[in-house]
Enzyme design. Structure first.
Site, PDB file in Angstrom:
ATOM      1  CD  GLN A   1      -1.128   0.111   5.514  1.00 53.19           C
ATOM      2  OE1 GLN A   1      -0.933   1.217   4.960  1.00 53.19           O
ATOM      3  NE2 GLN A   1      -0.389  -0.907   5.531  1.00 53.19           N
TER       4      GLN A   1
ATOM      5  CB  CYS B   1       3.084   4.831   9.141  1.00 53.19           C
ATOM      6  SG  CYS B   1       3.283   6.466   8.472  1.00 53.19           S
TER       7      CYS B   1
ATOM      8  CB  THR C   1       1.502   7.156   1.184  1.00 52.21           C
ATOM      9  OG1 THR C   1       1.088   6.420   2.251  1.00 52.21           O
ATOM     10  CG2 THR C   1       0.676   8.471   1.446  1.00 52.21           C
TER      11      THR C   1
ATOM     12  N   PRO D   1       0.877  -1.281  -0.006  1.00 52.47           N
ATOM     13  CG  PRO D   1      -0.112  -1.092   2.299  1.00 52.47           C
ATOM     14  CD  PRO D   1       0.849  -1.974   1.209  1.00 52.47           C
TER      15      PRO D   1
END
Length: 623
Positions: A338, A369, A286, A284
């Site tokens: 997510q 993260c 960003t 995933p």
């Protein structure tokens, strides 16, 4: 004058420069020669070079010499010598509203079957279609992708390919056969309905299962809002432990039919099962991991895809931009979302909201993260050090979900203080369906090599729970070494951004010497998918361009296989300046944002006059 430059190229070919990829000597060049070649060829191809007859009469004024394109490092050298070199994200990026690119738009009343405009003479938009077409930017191409695929273009006269489906008297055409073929087809799922959005904004959505779970926590209290609005507010007061968690409720003696207690929660073996074994998982990502990019990767063989990280609080508030991250295309057969959060109440409610209103195969918790915005409030990597909260979040989300719950973590927070091996045995007890481990700590971010030896140790600890390894996979050889560690599968992040065909390379066990024209075709596919997703009007075109430029900031790092002295390219090796086998290959190798804009102009037409762009992970800008 050119001797020093030639000597530097010769020196570079004699011995490999540390941190640089080894290229065949005949392709190496200097920065000055590279940019001079790219600029001159581009001007020639656009017909901008002045011919002998068109030369302006010589004057005493000498033209200003062209400034060389500077990298971020060199731009910083000119300033304060004590100043630190700019690194990482550009946090003060310019934000241009998509509507700023339209000088004057067509009124909605004209687009909606010529209904009367409620604003009359006060309306600021065009009502005369001929007048609008006179000021509208030129069409980008002869054919409209949306019209060719669906039989009609939802953007009608505002489409930047409008001539393909507009009659001389400014009526929008439709292809009845294609419309009938696509009737009832819903290519994109998980859109936020207006009713749900209004309910979320009014806080009138019921979270029954979440409330059942939260009442079992000792630090959960139901308090009336002190402002006098009569709405409930929920607060966690301390890092307490679970008392009588729902998965250990006392058995209820029943005779005959099942009771409500039996139906409250799906047992683990009744949950939807997903086979994660030996799959290639697109991370995933960003900003870049948007739906059009995921569609490109699916074409090249990605098995599992996941939406970009969504903030649970924004989802609960019904923010349209955050819900857009949950959208799923019909081609994504194994798809997850997510979420990020740091409190058990918001994360549990968010999981129930996703469970009841979207179609997903799994939900992933982002506890890896590294960015300050997330970490400092206790989310992302911060969850790894807050095990009580982490346990409450996982158990709460598991309680309300009918699909598997997965977790993404890093090795730890500090660089030389790994904690993942301590956390993984605990996660097994908390019924996590799959764990993804990025082989770097928060402090490392993306510097230095990923620690695959540590991932090997953790994969043994995680068994029988599947553990996916993540970090530094850029070729099928990297993937083969990763498989030897015993991981259940691989998550690919930057490798997919640099070369999305990596999934094909891994599945076919080969190095693909892809041509520049094939790479341009991949970008063309992205353009088409982007126009379908964001729209084919000026606003949609510029949004597609922005995301394409973000992707090109990674794609330019790819070095064609045929140019390498040593195959394969490593992810931590930067490309030196080199000339490609043709002009397009050289243009795609440029690290300068102005050249990425040129590539976008090949596919999306000229940029607007007021266009500017600063990439997320670079320090050079286009204005």
């Amino acid at each position: 004058m050119e001797k020093p430059a030639e000597e530097s190229v010769e020196k570079r070919t004699d011995e490999a420069v540390k941190g640089e990829a080894a290229l065949k000597p005949q392709f190496l060049t200097t920065k000055e020669k590279f940019h001079a070649f790219v600029d001159s060829e581009w001007q020639g191809s656009k017909g901008e070079k002045a011919s002998e007859n068109d030369r302006v009469e010589e004057t005493n004024e000498t033209p200003e010499t062209k400034k060389l394109k500077l990298d971020a490092d060199e731009q910083n050298k000119g300033g304060n010598p004590d100043r630190k070199r700019l690194r990482g994200q550009n946090k003060s990026r310019p934000h241009t509203k998509p509507t700023a690119y339209d000088e004057k738009r067509l009124c909605l009343s004209v687009l909606q079957a010529n209904r009367e405009c409620p604003f009359g003479d006060k309306c600021r938009f065009h009502h005369n279609v001929a007048e609008y077409f006179a000021t509208k930017p030129a069409d980008i191409g002869e054919s409209c992708y949306l019209y060719d695929i669906f039989g009609k273009c939802a953007y009608g006269l505002t489409c930047r390919f409008a001539k393909a489906h507009t009659t001389p008297d400014f009526k929008t055409m439709e292809n009845a056969e294609l419309i009938k073929t696509n009737e009832g087809r819903n290519a994109v799922k998980n859109s936020l309905s207006k009713d749900l959005q209004n309910s979320l904004r009014k806080r009138s959505v019921a979270f029954k299962k979440s409330e059942e779970y939260l009442k079992t926590l000792s630090n959960y209290k139901d308090k009336r809002d002190q402002q006098g609005n009569g709405k409930k507010s929920y607060k966690y007061e301390s890092h307490s432990f679970l008392i009588n968690p729902p998965d250990k409720q006392p058995p209820v003696k029943t005779i005959g039919p099942l009771t409500d207690v039996d139906l409250i929660k799906l047992r683990p073996f009744e949950k939807k099962q997903v086979d994660f074994k030996d799959k290639l998982y697109l991370a995933p990502l960003t900003t870049c991991g948007n739906l059009p990019f995921r569609r490109v990767c699916k074409r090249f063989g990605a098995d599992i895809t996941c939406g970009e990280m969504a903030m649970c609080t924004n989802l609960l508030q019904g923010q349209q931009s955050e819900w857009a991250l949950l959208k799923r295309h019909e081609s994504e057969d194994v798809f997850g979302v997510q979420v990020e959060g740091c409190f058990p109440d918001t994360m549990t409610r968010c999981a129930e909201l996703i469970n009841n209103n979207t179609d997903v195969d799994f939900v992933d918790i982002n506890s890896g993260c590294p960015i300050d915005l997330v970490y400092k409030k206790g989310g992302g990597c911060g969850l790894m050090t807050r095990t009580r909260k982490f346990e409450q979040i996982i158990k709460g989300m598991n309680y309300v979900l009918d699909v598997p719950l997965t977790v993404k973590i890093r090795t730890g927070v500090q660089e030389k203080c790994n904690i993942a091996h301590k956390l993984i045995p605990e996660m097994k007890k908390w019924d996590v369906s799959m764990i993804t481990l990025h082989g770097r700590s928060r402090e490392q971010r993306y510097t230095k090599l990923a620690d695959w030896d540590y991932i090997t140790t953790c994969s043994k600890l995680a068994s029988p729970v599947p553990l996916f390894g993540n970090g530094d996979i850029l070729s099928y050889e990297d993937a083969m070494k990763a498989r030897e560690t015993g991981v259940s599968g691989m998550m690919i992040a930057r490798g997919a951004l640099i070369k999305p065909w990596i999934f094909t390379e891994i599945k076919e066990s080969r190095h693909w010497d892809i041509s520049s024209s094939e790479r341009l075709d991949i970008l063309r596919d992205f353009r088409n998918f982007g126009l379908e997703h964001w729209g084919s009007d000026t606003r949609g075109v510029e949004k597609t361009r922005t995301f394409m430029l973000e992707w090109l900031s990674f794609m330019c790092r790819y070095i064609p296989v045929g140019l390498l002295e040593r195959v394969p390219q490593k992810i931590n090796e930067r490309p030196p300046y080199y000339m490609g086998r043709n002009y397009l290959e050289s243009l795609m190798a440029s690290q300068h944002v102005g050249d990425w804009v040129r590539i976008s102009e090949m596919l999306l037409g000229p940029v607007p006059k007021n266009f500017n762009f600063l990439p997320k992970h670079k320090a050079n800008a286009y204005k």
